[in-house]
Write an enzyme that holds these catalytic residues in place. Structure first.
Site, short mmCIF file in Angstrom:
data_model
loop_
_atom_site.label_atom_id
_atom_site.label_comp_id
_atom_site.label_asym_id
_atom_site.label_seq_id
_atom_site.Cartn_x
_atom_site.Cartn_y
_atom_site.Cartn_z
N THR A 11 -13.78 -10.74 -2.45
CA THR A 11 -13.86 -9.83 -1.33
C THR A 11 -12.53 -9.42 -0.70
O THR A 11 -12.71 -8.64 0.15
CB THR A 11 -14.85 -10.03 -0.22
OG1 THR A 11 -14.33 -11.36 0.21
CG2 THR A 11 -16.34 -10.49 -0.86
N CYS A 129 4.34 -10.82 -6.42
CA CYS A 129 4.54 -9.58 -6.57
C CYS A 129 5.93 -8.87 -6.62
O CYS A 129 6.17 -8.22 -7.48
CB CYS A 129 3.50 -8.61 -5.33
SG CYS A 129 3.95 -9.37 -4.00
N GLN A 156 9.73 -4.79 1.70
CA GLN A 156 8.26 -5.42 1.12
C GLN A 156 7.23 -4.67 2.31
O GLN A 156 7.31 -5.11 3.42
CB GLN A 156 7.95 -6.76 1.05
CG GLN A 156 9.01 -7.40 -0.05
CD GLN A 156 8.99 -8.73 -0.41
OE1 GLN A 156 9.78 -9.45 -0.55
NE2 GLN A 156 7.74 -9.02 -0.65
N SER A 159 0.91 -4.70 3.30
CA SER A 159 -0.09 -5.07 2.56
C SER A 159 -0.09 -6.54 1.74
O SER A 159 -0.97 -6.91 1.38
CB SER A 159 -0.53 -3.74 1.36
OG SER A 159 0.37 -3.81 0.35
N GLY A 160 1.26 -6.72 1.77
CA GLY A 160 1.51 -8.08 1.09
C GLY A 160 0.98 -9.18 1.96
O GLY A 160 0.68 -10.19 1.45
N LYS A 207 10.92 -18.23 -4.06
CA LYS A 207 9.68 -17.97 -5.04
C LYS A 207 10.42 -16.62 -5.93
O LYS A 207 10.57 -17.15 -7.23
CB LYS A 207 8.77 -16.92 -4.59
CG LYS A 207 7.82 -18.07 -3.97
CD LYS A 207 6.35 -17.20 -3.17
CE LYS A 207 5.61 -17.84 -2.49
NZ LYS A 207 4.52 -17.22 -1.52
N HIS A 236 6.34 -2.13 -2.54
CA HIS A 236 7.25 -2.92 -2.50
C HIS A 236 8.45 -2.29 -3.07
O HIS A 236 8.24 -1.51 -4.21
CB HIS A 236 7.27 -4.51 -2.88
CG HIS A 236 6.45 -5.17 -2.14
ND1 HIS A 236 5.84 -5.09 -1.02
CD2 HIS A 236 6.02 -6.56 -2.64
CE1 HIS A 236 5.29 -6.34 -0.82
NE2 HIS A 236 5.16 -7.00 -1.63
C1 2RA Z 1 4.11 -10.71 0.50
N1 2RA Z 1 4.68 -11.35 -1.82
O1 2RA Z 1 4.52 -9.76 0.35
C2 2RA Z 1 4.22 -11.69 -0.48
C3 2RA Z 1 2.74 -12.38 -0.80
N2 2RA Z 1 1.94 -11.45 -1.43
O2 2RA Z 1 3.62 -11.15 1.54
#
Ligand code: 2RA
Length: 331
Positions: A11, A129, A156, A159-160, A207, A236
């Site tokens: 969900t 991502c 970024q 929505s991340g 990361k 992004h």
């Molecule tokens: C962000 N890449 O954009 C990280 C996790 N989705 O917050």
């Protein structure tokens, strides 16, 4: 060949996009099982015109006849349940960061290192991502010119951070105080994604650095990163500076990118042509523009890379890995 699929975190934003992408790509599903936390259990979801009830996740659900489990429910859930699913012979494709750097877990972007899925021991990790959208164009350039060093600067979307990030942006624009980010995100940029480590880098930056090296299987590659949250709802954007071991002709480098599977080059500054998040949102390709030589080094280039962080950055990449498992008869 049809397979039985489980979705853990069904969900959430990525979970719901899994379903959308599985439908769009007509993934060969026989049985579908949807799991979530107690909070969301009981809700219903329509998939391929059929209604499914979301069930509460527990340790017994993996006793069912399931071949592939897609996870997007956070690192803690993955740390506990991915090994249980794998122990039952289910292949887990996990979106959390928990397993990504584990030496027994391949980290896969199908356009970049598809061969690595054969190394799985039950769990395959989906990269972050911001890493996924970078390594797709970089793969073509690395093969041709051998990458020596990468400098990532990212922009970024909120929505991340899921619905909480989107809410902070929308509230901020409406003049309401935000509650999720440590500083206002509306009309602002935050050089802070995930948490800070003792070395001054954020986990998001580490990361990108570590996942890039693992995916290219080159831990000598020099990589650094600055990851920034910007007041953009989705997709992004990344400025990537790359230094190569070998020389290149710019026209040849552009051609190499144009021929890379999964890349769309949009690059004509004289016509204001370059990719923005308006172009990428809702799409699965990685968009590349602003391709120009870096005159400060012997062999370097700057590129601008944009992609939908929820689709190619998470859900679509995961489904592509599942497609690869079926195509290679690994399930
Ligand atoms: C962000 N890449 O954009 C990280 C996790 N989705 O917050």
């Amino acid at each position: 060949k049809k397979v039985n699929v489980a979705i853990v975190g069904a969900t959430g934003m990525v979970g719901r996009t899994f379903l959308k992408v599985l439908e769009e790509r007509k993934f060969p599903i026989n049985q579908l099982y949807l799991f979530s936390s107690a909070k969301s259990a009981g809700s219903t979801v329509v998939f391929n015109g059929k209604e499914y009830v979301v069930e509460e996740l527990n340790k017994d659900v993996f006793d069912r006849d399931i071949q592939i489990a897609l996870f997007s429910a956070g690192g803690e859930i993955s740390s506990i349940y991915a090994p249980i699913a794998a122990s039952k012979g289910i292949v887990v494709i996990d979106n959390s960061s928990y397993w990504r750097m584990d030496e027994n877990v391949p980290l896969v972007v199908p356009e970049v290192n598809p061969q690595d899925i054969k190394k799985h021991k039950g769990i395959i990790a989906n990269p972050n991502c911001s890493t996924i959208q970078a390594v797709v164009p970089l793969k073509a350039l690395h093969e041709k010119y051998k990458i020596k060093r990468i400098v990532y600067s990212t922009y970024q979307a909120v929505s991340g951070s899921g619905v909480r990030g989107i809410k902070d942006l929308e509230d901020g624009v409406d003049g309401k105080p935000n509650s999720f980010y440590p500083h206002p995100i509306a009309y602002n940029c935050l050089p802070h994604i995930d948490v800070f480590e003792d070395n001054g880098y954020t986990k998001e930056e580490l990361k990108m650095i570590n996942e890039t090296k693992k995916i290219f299987n080159d831990f000598d590659m020099k990589v650094t990163a600055t990851t920034v949250r910007v007041p953009v709802k989705n997709s992004h954007s990344e400025s990537i500076n790359i230094e190569f071991e070998n020389p290149f002709e710019l026209s040849d480098l552009v051609n190499t990118l144009e021929n890379m599977n999964g890349v769309i080059v949009m690059d004509n500054p004289k016509e204001n042509k370059y990719p923005t998040t308006v172009d990428s949102t809702g799409r699965d390709e990685v968009f590349v523009g602003r391709i120009r030589r870096d005159f400060s080094v012997d062999s370097g280039v700057n590129i601008w890379v944009v992609a939908d962080n929820i689709r190619k950055g998470a859900a679509t990449n995961t489904v592509q890995i599942a497609e690869l498992l079926v195509a290679c008869d690994l399930v």
